[in-house]
Design a protein around this motif. Structure first.
Motif, PDB file in Angstrom:
ATOM      1  N   VAL A 134     -26.643 -11.681 -12.204  1.00  0.00           N
ATOM      2  CA  VAL A 134     -26.045 -11.407 -10.908  1.00  0.00           C
ATOM      3  C   VAL A 134     -24.546 -11.639 -10.999  1.00  0.00           C
ATOM      4  N   PRO A 135     -23.763 -10.616 -11.331  1.00  0.00           N
ATOM      5  CA  PRO A 135     -22.315 -10.791 -11.479  1.00  0.00           C
ATOM      6  C   PRO A 135     -21.673 -11.340 -10.207  1.00  0.00           C
ATOM      7  N   GLY A 136     -20.821 -12.348 -10.369  1.00  0.00           N
ATOM      8  CA  GLY A 136     -20.051 -12.855  -9.249  1.00  0.00           C
ATOM      9  C   GLY A 136     -20.729 -13.911  -8.416  1.00  0.00           C
ATOM     10  N   LEU A 137     -22.044 -14.046  -8.532  1.00  0.00           N
ATOM     11  CA  LEU A 137     -22.762 -15.029  -7.725  1.00  0.00           C
ATOM     12  C   LEU A 137     -23.247 -16.142  -8.628  1.00  0.00           C
ATOM     13  N   ASP A 138     -22.653 -17.304  -8.496  1.00  0.00           N
ATOM     14  CA  ASP A 138     -23.001 -18.451  -9.335  1.00  0.00           C
ATOM     15  C   ASP A 138     -23.581 -19.544  -8.451  1.00  0.00           C
ATOM     16  N   LEU A 139     -24.883 -19.737  -8.550  1.00  0.00           N
ATOM     17  CA  LEU A 139     -25.554 -20.736  -7.724  1.00  0.00           C
ATOM     18  C   LEU A 139     -26.135 -21.868  -8.562  1.00  0.00           C
ATOM     19  N   ARG A 140     -25.603 -22.050  -9.755  1.00  0.00           N
ATOM     20  CA  ARG A 140     -26.075 -23.153 -10.588  1.00  0.00           C
ATOM     21  C   ARG A 140     -25.841 -24.483  -9.881  1.00  0.00           C
ATOM     22  N   GLY A 141     -26.875 -25.320  -9.879  1.00  0.00           N
ATOM     23  CA  GLY A 141     -26.786 -26.597  -9.185  1.00  0.00           C
ATOM     24  C   GLY A 141     -27.128 -26.526  -7.715  1.00  0.00           C
ATOM     25  N   LYS A 142     -27.479 -25.326  -7.215  1.00  0.00           N
ATOM     26  CA  LYS A 142     -27.807 -25.143  -5.805  1.00  0.00           C
ATOM     27  C   LYS A 142     -29.320 -25.046  -5.612  1.00  0.00           C
ATOM     28  N   ALA A 143     -29.775 -25.410  -4.423  1.00  0.00           N
ATOM     29  CA  ALA A 143     -31.187 -25.317  -4.070  1.00  0.00           C
ATOM     30  C   ALA A 143     -31.335 -24.497  -2.803  1.00  0.00           C
ATOM     31  N   ALA A 144     -32.345 -23.629  -2.781  1.00  0.00           N
ATOM     32  CA  ALA A 144     -32.524 -22.700  -1.661  1.00  0.00           C
ATOM     33  C   ALA A 144     -33.958 -22.727  -1.156  1.00  0.00           C
ATOM     34  N   LEU A 145     -34.105 -22.344   0.104  1.00  0.00           N
ATOM     35  CA  LEU A 145     -35.404 -22.159   0.745  1.00  0.00           C
ATOM     36  C   LEU A 145     -35.415 -20.774   1.363  1.00  0.00           C
TER      37      LEU A 145
END
Length: 261
Positions: A3-14
């Motif tokens: 996913v170019p441009g979207l860096d969610l490393r270390g994030k948590a989602a619901l």
């Protein structure tokens, strides 16, 4: 999937309604960007299968129940140690005109899933996002939240409610670093229209991935209270709402941004 441009490393989602359609596409998009994701859905088997696929967490249950939403947020936060992104995506269609011979049980159901779940989800999520130092809440509305959709007045009612809620909640929570937005897709090729898909022959439909891509864009650059339209062949973006005329010649009252003069 990168996913170019979207860096969610270390994030948590619901993600609610996360086991199929737009929700499943969003789960995969978030996970591919590095997030750990909790998949909340009433279809337990599908939720568990997708959670296993992305290395996430399955949370089966009825999102129209306030206790279910509170528990989903609490379990996800406990499991991941934090919660940064909440996508309130679950939704159903009206199944009736809503203009005569009202089916009360069906009416209560669509309001429960499309409206109550968003309110329950946001109010449950805010304390968790505060503990994380801020975050994002995205509610799945519809173009039917921006314009009337003849033939499905109840669905239109619920999606207008989501848009109004987001537009009000967004500025209120922004000071705490909690960004609230809505995504408002046009007709998409998802299970929501499966029963009437034949009516769309020759009509361009969005894919679930199109909408998930718009959600990724909202997470990257959405501003508080924005409601982003998504249409086939167009770049998604925030819808421009027109202000309401205020009393003629009067000064604007404090903290009221919806009046024009």
């Amino acid at each position: 999937m990168d996913v170019p441009g979207l860096d969610l490393r270390g994030k948590a989602a619901l993600v609610t309604g996360g086991a199929s359609g737009i929700g499943a596409a969003a789960v995969r998009r978030l996970a591919a960007a590095g997030a750990v994701v909790a998949v909340a859905d009433r279809d337990e088997a599908a939720a568990r299968a997708l959670a296993a696929e992305v290395g996430g967490l399955a949370l089966p249950g009825d999102v129209s129940d306030s206790d279910t939403m509170t528990m989903a947020v609490d379990v996800a936060e406990d499991a991941f140690g934090r919660l940064n992104i909440v996508l309130l995506n679950a939704g159903i269609s009206g199944g009736q005109s809503g203009l005569e011979d009202l089916d009360l049980a069906a009416y209560r159901q669509i309001v429960g899933v499309n409206v109550d779940h968003v309110v329950f989800g946001l109010t449950a999520a805010v304390p968790a996002l505060r503990r994380a130092g801020g975050g994002n809440i995205v509610a799945t509305a519809s173009l039917a939240g921006l314009v009337g959709m003849p033939g499905d007045a109840l669905y239109t009612l619920t999606k207008h409610a989501v848009v109004g809620y987001v537009r009000s909640a967004g500025p209120t929570l922004a000071a705490e670093g909690i960004i609230v937005n809505a995504v408002c897709p046009g007709f998409a090729d998802t299970p929501l229209i499966a029963g009437v898909k034949a009516q769309f022959a020759g009509f361009p439909l969005l894919t679930a991935d199109d909408v998930a891509g718009a959600i990724a864009s909202i997470l990257e650059r959405g501003q508080p209270g924005e409601c982003w339209y998504v249409q086939p062949g167009r770049e998604p973006g925030p819808y421009g709402f027109r202000g309401v005329p205020g009393p003629k010649g009067s000064p604007a009252p404090p903290d009221v941004a919806w009046q024009e003069h």
